[in-house]
Structures are given as structure tokens and as C-alpha cells.
Design a protein around this motif. Structure first.
Motif, short mmCIF file in Angstrom:
data_model
loop_
_atom_site.label_atom_id
_atom_site.label_comp_id
_atom_site.label_asym_id
_atom_site.label_seq_id
_atom_site.Cartn_x
_atom_site.Cartn_y
_atom_site.Cartn_z
N GLY A 1 -3.75 5.43 11.00
CA GLY A 1 -3.77 6.52 10.03
C GLY A 1 -2.57 7.45 10.11
O GLY A 1 -2.56 8.50 9.45
N ILE A 2 -1.53 7.08 10.87
CA ILE A 2 -0.32 7.92 10.99
C ILE A 2 0.60 7.59 9.83
O ILE A 2 1.14 6.48 9.73
CB ILE A 2 0.38 7.67 12.34
CG1 ILE A 2 -0.59 7.95 13.49
CG2 ILE A 2 1.64 8.51 12.46
CD1 ILE A 2 -0.06 7.54 14.86
N TYR A 3 0.83 8.54 8.93
CA TYR A 3 1.51 8.24 7.68
C TYR A 3 2.96 7.79 7.89
O TYR A 3 3.54 7.09 7.05
CB TYR A 3 1.47 9.46 6.75
CG TYR A 3 2.55 10.50 6.99
CD1 TYR A 3 3.77 10.44 6.31
CD2 TYR A 3 2.37 11.55 7.90
CE1 TYR A 3 4.77 11.38 6.53
CE2 TYR A 3 3.35 12.49 8.13
CZ TYR A 3 4.55 12.40 7.44
OH TYR A 3 5.54 13.34 7.66
N THR A 4 3.56 8.18 9.02
CA THR A 4 4.95 7.81 9.27
C THR A 4 5.10 6.37 9.76
O THR A 4 6.22 5.90 9.96
CB THR A 4 5.58 8.74 10.33
OG1 THR A 4 4.79 8.70 11.52
CG2 THR A 4 5.66 10.17 9.81
N LEU A 5 3.95 5.66 9.92
CA LEU A 5 3.99 4.28 10.41
C LEU A 5 3.25 3.37 9.43
O LEU A 5 2.16 2.84 9.73
CB LEU A 5 3.35 4.18 11.80
CG LEU A 5 3.99 5.04 12.89
CD1 LEU A 5 3.18 4.95 14.18
CD2 LEU A 5 5.44 4.62 13.14
N PRO A 6 3.78 3.16 8.21
CA PRO A 6 3.11 2.29 7.24
C PRO A 6 2.99 0.85 7.75
O PRO A 6 3.98 0.27 8.22
CB PRO A 6 3.99 2.38 6.00
CG PRO A 6 5.33 2.84 6.50
CD PRO A 6 5.05 3.69 7.68
N GLN A 7 1.77 0.30 7.68
CA GLN A 7 1.54 -1.06 8.15
C GLN A 7 2.08 -2.08 7.17
O GLN A 7 2.10 -1.86 5.96
CB GLN A 7 0.04 -1.31 8.34
CG GLN A 7 -0.51 -0.75 9.65
CD GLN A 7 -1.95 -1.13 9.85
OE1 GLN A 7 -2.79 -0.79 9.02
NE2 GLN A 7 -2.26 -1.82 10.94
N VAL A 8 2.48 -3.21 7.72
CA VAL A 8 2.93 -4.32 6.88
C VAL A 8 1.86 -5.40 6.84
O VAL A 8 0.99 -5.47 7.71
CB VAL A 8 4.26 -4.92 7.40
CG1 VAL A 8 5.37 -3.89 7.36
CG2 VAL A 8 4.10 -5.47 8.80
N ASN A 9 1.95 -6.25 5.84
CA ASN A 9 1.10 -7.43 5.76
C ASN A 9 1.86 -8.57 6.44
O ASN A 9 2.74 -9.18 5.83
CB ASN A 9 0.79 -7.77 4.29
CG ASN A 9 0.01 -9.06 4.15
OD1 ASN A 9 -0.49 -9.61 5.13
ND2 ASN A 9 -0.07 -9.56 2.92
N GLU A 10 1.50 -8.86 7.70
CA GLU A 10 2.26 -9.85 8.47
C GLU A 10 2.11 -11.26 7.93
O GLU A 10 2.85 -12.17 8.34
CB GLU A 10 1.84 -9.83 9.95
CG GLU A 10 2.06 -8.51 10.65
CD GLU A 10 0.80 -7.64 10.63
OE1 GLU A 10 -0.07 -7.90 9.77
OE2 GLU A 10 0.70 -6.73 11.47
N ARG A 11 1.16 -11.48 7.02
CA ARG A 11 0.99 -12.81 6.44
C ARG A 11 1.87 -13.02 5.20
O ARG A 11 1.91 -14.12 4.65
CB ARG A 11 -0.48 -13.06 6.10
CG ARG A 11 -1.36 -13.22 7.34
CD ARG A 11 -2.75 -13.71 6.98
NE ARG A 11 -3.50 -14.12 8.17
CZ ARG A 11 -4.24 -13.32 8.92
NH1 ARG A 11 -4.34 -12.03 8.58
NH2 ARG A 11 -4.87 -13.77 9.98
N ASN A 12 2.56 -11.98 4.78
CA ASN A 12 3.44 -12.11 3.63
C ASN A 12 4.59 -13.05 3.97
O ASN A 12 5.31 -12.83 4.95
CB ASN A 12 3.98 -10.73 3.24
CG ASN A 12 4.92 -10.79 2.06
OD1 ASN A 12 6.10 -11.07 2.22
ND2 ASN A 12 4.40 -10.52 0.87
N PRO A 13 4.78 -14.12 3.19
CA PRO A 13 5.82 -15.12 3.51
C PRO A 13 7.22 -14.51 3.60
O PRO A 13 8.02 -14.91 4.47
CB PRO A 13 5.73 -16.13 2.37
CG PRO A 13 4.34 -15.96 1.83
CD PRO A 13 4.01 -14.51 2.00
N ASP A 14 7.55 -13.59 2.70
CA ASP A 14 8.87 -12.98 2.73
C ASP A 14 9.08 -12.15 4.00
O ASP A 14 10.18 -12.15 4.58
CB ASP A 14 9.09 -12.10 1.50
CG ASP A 14 9.22 -12.91 0.22
OD1 ASP A 14 9.58 -14.10 0.32
OD2 ASP A 14 8.94 -12.36 -0.86
N TYR A 15 8.02 -11.45 4.42
CA TYR A 15 8.13 -10.67 5.64
C TYR A 15 8.31 -11.59 6.85
O TYR A 15 9.14 -11.33 7.72
CB TYR A 15 6.89 -9.79 5.83
CG TYR A 15 6.96 -8.91 7.05
CD1 TYR A 15 7.85 -7.84 7.11
CD2 TYR A 15 6.16 -9.17 8.17
CE1 TYR A 15 7.94 -7.04 8.24
CE2 TYR A 15 6.24 -8.37 9.30
CZ TYR A 15 7.12 -7.31 9.33
OH TYR A 15 7.22 -6.53 10.46
#
Length: 636
Positions: A309-323
Motif C-alpha cells: 500500500g506504499i504509493y511510491t512503490l507501484p507494483q508490476v504485473n510480473e507475468r506481463n510478457p513485455d516486462y
């Protein structure tokens, strides 16, 4: 004649289960149980359940008599890597009984189903690189270790104004700003060239791995809010500085391991660009941004998933192929690029929040770039049976993690030294040894302090009420002289245990110099160059020397010998004919114990102990003292 256990089944006895502990896939695992004859057993069954699947029954054959017991046996060949559970049932005249897991791997006979025994199965073709566990590691918090120049406000794309400390000995900023936020944007100016200038120092500690907390450009001083994965933070230096450091370290037999923060990025980053400091089109600025699919917005642009919930650390979707392509698949991906530039491995931040397929893909990419590349995970519990987000993790099946941070060891050491029992410490370690593949157990990152924990010296010296002090009081707290001396004695004991367990003893920068501090940021103060506690530092140097020179401590077998005294922790490391007995007395009274040897040498002090008669050596271990005894010969 084989040694029969005193209970029906003991999972750590080779008379009951072969091989010991974790087993390779495709190889037979043999089980034997020894019920007392008067129990009148008519049938025994071994049950095996692959995690989440239906249990299968394996009838056990009667193999004859074993003293006052019967012997029943069965075997099971695990078809593939994974987590399995097993237990036994047997029929008596009074009805069925269950043999469940009890304390210490011993069987517990119950009328109904109890705890199951764990069987970790791994891919035998996968071998973690052994160089890590065989050497000593030094953990560097980059901004606070050493600087080679006065800090200068960096400039360039994405760089936010920073608070720069001119005085190396300042307290880190810990109070919230006028908006109630702790920004963590004050810097002391540690540099890569500063680290380079201390290679002689690392050599004096026999260090073989330099593990860095994040070094990439970021808004915060801890740099866990990555701003640009492909750029060294300019306050630390540049890419050439990194290459030079890796090259010069390699000449001295040292490797560099980097921190990979891949579960989240920074709000103030090239990818999210929440404050618009980067020239790129970030996810927060446009839905057309190539980075927008990396993040999960509930309502664009200001409502998104973030770490804890820390706004300065937006989570990524690690399953995203481009990521995934950006992080490890592409030829110039983050993982591959920095390995080519000189790194030897990655420590994965919050590994339990990274999907298994992401970790496996990253591991493959790292090994393709460097076959002996290391992948370590940050896991705080027993990683063999970890459940995260309702999913069982597969870290040790083969092809994911080569090692994890050994927080259970840290917790067990501190608990023992603060009044716990030697038996409880031994049980914690034996559980890990049984559950982890041997190559992983001998490759663990053995810690007693990290950037996420209070300093070991402080934990070992403060009273319980000290934790209730105000934040201002904790910021300026130093142990009073009497408590400091107690803490120093305990720190020496903690380090002896840490350095004599299988795995890589890992020094959190400044612990060896007597640095104190409560929680973040007080545990992240600068290294006290010129003001080290010389007594503690000299002890660490000697301990490092002993560990580096001992094949027995590096590769030897481990056996605990407890029950003699709750305060006396006793275990052996053996390799061939070499035998080292570790004696740790945490109490404030001396403890007498016997050692089966004709002659023993304390490797820490060079004190000699001789056998006065054929019964062995009687040793008095002073209060809050540890002996590391190289033993020769055996008593009759």
C-alpha cells in the motif's frame, strides 16, 4: 548391526529413511518402521501424498525381528520434483492407529490423523553454484559504506533534488516532513569507487562475495524504488566504475551480487513517471505508454496496486510478457546486461511476491549468460514449504532459487542468546537441514543482521523496555557501558555460530565494527571509518580467517549434541578424519563438558587442551564464551 531408533519411526534416522532429508526425483526412497511387538500389529501402510493431490497407499512388508521390535519396510520413487507428505497407519486389536510427525522428526502415535512428515524432492540434474556458500559474504548498503569524494548534487534526467550530508557521521533524517511523509531522500554519498578503495579491507576479512543493496538510479537513499534499471545511480558513480570494481574484485577472487527489485518500481521512475521527471512517457502519464500494461490500475492514473500500500512503490504485473522481456528475456535485458558487465548473481527482493515462472525464467536467463550465476531469494521463513498468496512455492525443485537468506538461523541465534534453549536452536536448524536439498543448505546466506533488521549488537544488548522508547530516543540511543560489554560478548557468540554453520556467513556492513542502531534508518548509519570497535573487529578478522582456512567448516557434515545443558550449544563439523567441535555457552556461569578426544586446539585463541586419562578431555567453558575445538584422536 544398524542402530534402531527408540521410537516407531524417526525421519532423521537412516535406519528409518534413506536418503536423509530431501530426495532426488526418480530415485527410490526407502522407509522402515519399528513398532513394539507387544502392540500386536497386523498390517502397516505407508501413505504418500504429492502436495495438493490424492494420497496413495504403499503396503509395508514385514522384514522380521529387530530386538524387541518388528521391522516393516516400503519404498517410494517420487516421479518428479515437488513437495510430498507421508505418514503411516497400522492396524491393532484395538483398531487403526496413525503414525504422525512429532517433535524432532520422531513419530507420534495417534488415534486420528496428525501432522504429516515432509519430503522435499528436487531435480538431481540441477546443481546450484557452490562458490557462494563456500565463501564469506559482505553486505554493502551503498550510500552508507564509503565515499571517495564529498557528495555533489547529481544532475540529469530523472534526478530529483537530494539532501546531501556533508558530515559522514550525521544521523539519517528520520522525522516526517511537513506533509507527514518520511521521504528517505537524504544521502551521505557512498560511491562505488569508495567500495573499490576498500578491497584491501575486504581481503583482510577473507571476503569472497560483495552483495550490494540496490545500486540503480532511484529517488530514495535505499534505492528499492528503482527509477532506471539500466543506469547506476549517478551519486554512486557510473557504469565504468561498476565494471572496474567487478574486474578488480575478481582479481582478488571476489564476486559481486546485485539486488534485483522486480516486484515493484519507483513512483518516480522512467516507467511509472509519477512526477514527470523522465523524458519517457510513463504509465502514470498516458494509457498509451508502453509501460502502462506493466501496472495494475483500478482507476487510472492514481489508483493502482502498490507494495504494502506504499504509493511510491507501484507494483508490476510480473507475468506481463513485455516486462519479462525487459527484465530477463531480451539479450540486453536487465539481468543479462549487468551479468555481462561483471556481476555474478542476483538477490531477488521479496521473492515470495514473484511468481514461480518469473523466477524460473530469470534463473534460465542468468545461467545462459553465466553458467555459474547465482540467484538468491529473500524469504523470511522455511522456504521449502512456503505458501505465498495461497500458492505453494517451488523454490527448491530445481531451476528457481540457488539460495535464500537464512532468517530462521538469525532468529534462532538471537532467541538462544537471549535465553532460549540449545535444543530449540538445534531443532530449528535440523528442520531446515531435513527440508532443504543439501546443495541449498550449504549455500544459504547466513545472516544476523540486514538493512531490514535492527543491528545485532543493539538487539543483543537492549532491555525489553528499551523498544518502547520514543523514536527520538531510539535515534540517539547508545548502549550503556555495562550493557555494551554484555552485547559484545553475545555478538561474539552469535558470530561463532553464524560462521560455523553450513552456508555463507554474511556480514552486514558495520556489524564487525560495533555499529549500533534500532530499526530503519538507525540500522543504516554510515560505516564508522576510524572509529571502529577494535576489539570486535579483531575478533571478526580472526573468525573470518578460521572459516576461510577450514575445509571442515566449509564442506563438513553437521551433527548436534544437545540435552546436556540448556545453555550449552554443542555441535560437530566433520570432514573425513577432521573433526571440529563447537561449544557455545550463553549462560553467565561456567559449564563443564566432556570431549571425546586426546588433544584439542581452540582455533580462536590457540589454547590447547590435553587428555589427562583415557576417558577424554574435561573442558570448562567460561560464561558467555565459545570454543571452536579442532579435535585429534579419540578416547577409549
Amino acid at each position: 548391526m544398524k542402530s534402531i531408533p527408540e521410537c516407531l519411526f524417526h525421519s532423521r534416522s537412516l535406519a528409518c529413511k534413506k536418503p536423509y532429508g530431501a530426495a532426488p526425483a526418480g530415485k527410490k526412497v526407502e522407509f522402515a518402521a519399528y513398532p513394539r511387538r507387544e502392540q500386536g500389529i497386523s498390517r502397516m501402510t505407508l501413505w504418500v501424498e504429492e502436495d495438493g493431490q490424492q494420497a496413495e497407499a504403499y503396503p509395508m512388508r514385514w522384514f522380521g525381528l529387530a530386538g524387541a521390535r518388528d521391522e516393516y519396510g516400503a519404498s517410494f520413487t517420487p516421479p518428479h520434483a515437488g513437495l510430498y507428505w507421508y505418514w503411516f497407519t497400522f492396524d491393532t486389536a484395538d483398531g487403526p492407529r496413525f503414525c504422525a510427525r512429532g517433535y524432532g522428526g520422531r513419530c507420534e502415535v495417534l488415534d486420528s490423523m496428525g501432522d504429516r512428515f515432509q519430503l522435499t524432492v528436487y531435480d538431481p540434474s540441477y546443481r546450484p553454484p557452490r562458490w557462494f556458500g563456500e565463501g564469506i559474504t559482505y553486505n554493502i548498503f551503498p550510500d552508507r559504506f564509503c565515499r571517495d569524494r564529498d557528495p555533489v548534487q547529481p544532475e540529469g534526467e530523472g534526478i530529483a533534488p537530494r539532501v546531501l550530508h556533508e558530515n559522514w557521521d550525521d544521523l539519517p533524517v528520520y522525522r516526517p516532513d511537513e506533509h507527514g511523509e518520511i521521504l528517505n531522500n537524504d544521502f551521505f554519498g557512498g560511491t562505488l569507487r569508495g567500495v573499490l578503495s576498500k578491497l584491501d579491507y575486504f581481503e583482510s576479512l577473507h571476503v569472497r562475495t560483495l552483495y550490494f543493496n540496490p545500486i540503480f538510479q532511484a529517488y530514495s537513499n535505499h534505492r528499492y524504488d528503482t527509477g532506471d534499471y539500466k543506469r547506476i545511480d549517478p551519486l554512486l558513480g557510473n557504469e565504468e566504475d561498476f565494471k572496474t570494481l567487478c574486474s578488480e574484485a575478481a582479481k582478488r577472487g571476489m564476486r559481486v551480487v546485485l539486488d534485483g527489485v522486480f516486484n515493484h518500481t519507483g513512483y518516480d521512475s522512467r516507467y511509472f513517471n509519477g512526477r514527470g521527471r523522465y523524458d519517457s512517457l510513463g504509465a502514470h502519464q498516458s494509457k498509451d505508454s508502453p509501460y502502462c500494461p506493466w501496472y495494475e490500475f483500478s482507476e487510472w492514473p492514481d489508483q493502482y496496486g502498490s507494495w504494502w500500500g506504499i504509493y511510491t512503490l507501484p507494483q508490476v504485473n510480473e507475468r506481463n510478457p513485455d516486462y519479462q522481456s525487459f527484465i530477463f528475456r531480451d539479450a540486453d535485458s536487465v539481468v543479462r546486461r549487468w551479468l555481462r558487465l561483471g556481476a555474478s548473481g542476483w538477490r531477488l527482493d521479496v521473492a515470495d511476491e514473484l511468481p514461480d515462472d518469473f523466477i524460473a525464467g530469470l534463473n534460465v536467463a542468468a545461467k545462459q549468460e553465466k553458467p555459474d550465476a547465482l540467484v538468491i531469494g529473500e524469504v523470511w521463513e522455511d522456504a521449502s514449504n512456503k505458501i505465498a498468496y495461497s500458492e505453494r512455492r517451488r523454490y527448491f525443485g530445481g531451476g528457481e532459487l540457488d539460495s535464500v537468506m537464512n532468517y530462521p538461523l538469525r532468529d534462532a541465534i538471537l532467541a538462544y542468546l537471549n535465553g532460549g534453549t540449545a535444543e530449540h536452536f538445534a531443532e530449528t536448524m535440523e528442520t531446515l537441514r531435513e527440508n532443504y536439498p543439501r546443495d541449498v543448505f550449504y549455500n544459504l546466506m547466513n545472516i544476523i543482521g540486514t538493512h531490514d533488521t535492527a543491528r545485532a549488537l543493539t538487539v543483543l544488548g537492549v532491555m525489553s523496555e528499551d523498544w518502547k522508547k520514543s523514536r527520538d530516543e531510539r535515534a540517539h540511543y547508545e548502549l550503556p557501558p555495562d550493557r555494551l560489554e554484555t552485547a559484545k560478548r553475545r555478538l561474539r557468540l552469535a558470530a561463532v555460530i553464524q560462521f560455523t554453520m553450513p552456508g555463507s556467513p554474511t556480514i552486514y556492513y558495520g556489524d564487525e565494527a560495533g555499529r549500533q542502531g534500532f530499526e530503519d534508518p538507525f540500522n543504516r548509519r554510515t560505516y564508522p571509518w576510524g572509529a571502529e570497535d577494535r576489539e570486535i573487529l579483531a575478533f571478526y578478522r580472526r573468525l573470518c580467517e578460521v572459516r576461510a582456512d577450514s575445509e571442515t567448516l566449509i564442506r563438513g557434515e553437521l551433527r548436534f549434541d544437545t540435552g546436556e545443558n540448556d545453555a550449552l550449544l554443542r555441535y560437530e563439523r566433520t570432514l573425513g578424519r577432521s573433526r571440529i567441535i563447537v561449544l557455545v555457552n550463553r549462560s553467565r556461569q561456567e559449564v563443564r563438558t566432556g570431549v571425546n578426544a586426546l588433544y584439542a586446539l581452540d582455533l580462536l585463541t590457540q589454547r590447547e587442551f590435553d587428555c589427562e586419562d583415557s576417558s577424554g578431555i574435561e573442558i570448562t567453558v567460561p560464561a558467555e564464551t565459545a570454543y571452536l575445538l579442532q579435535c585429534f584422536g579419540s578416547a577409549e
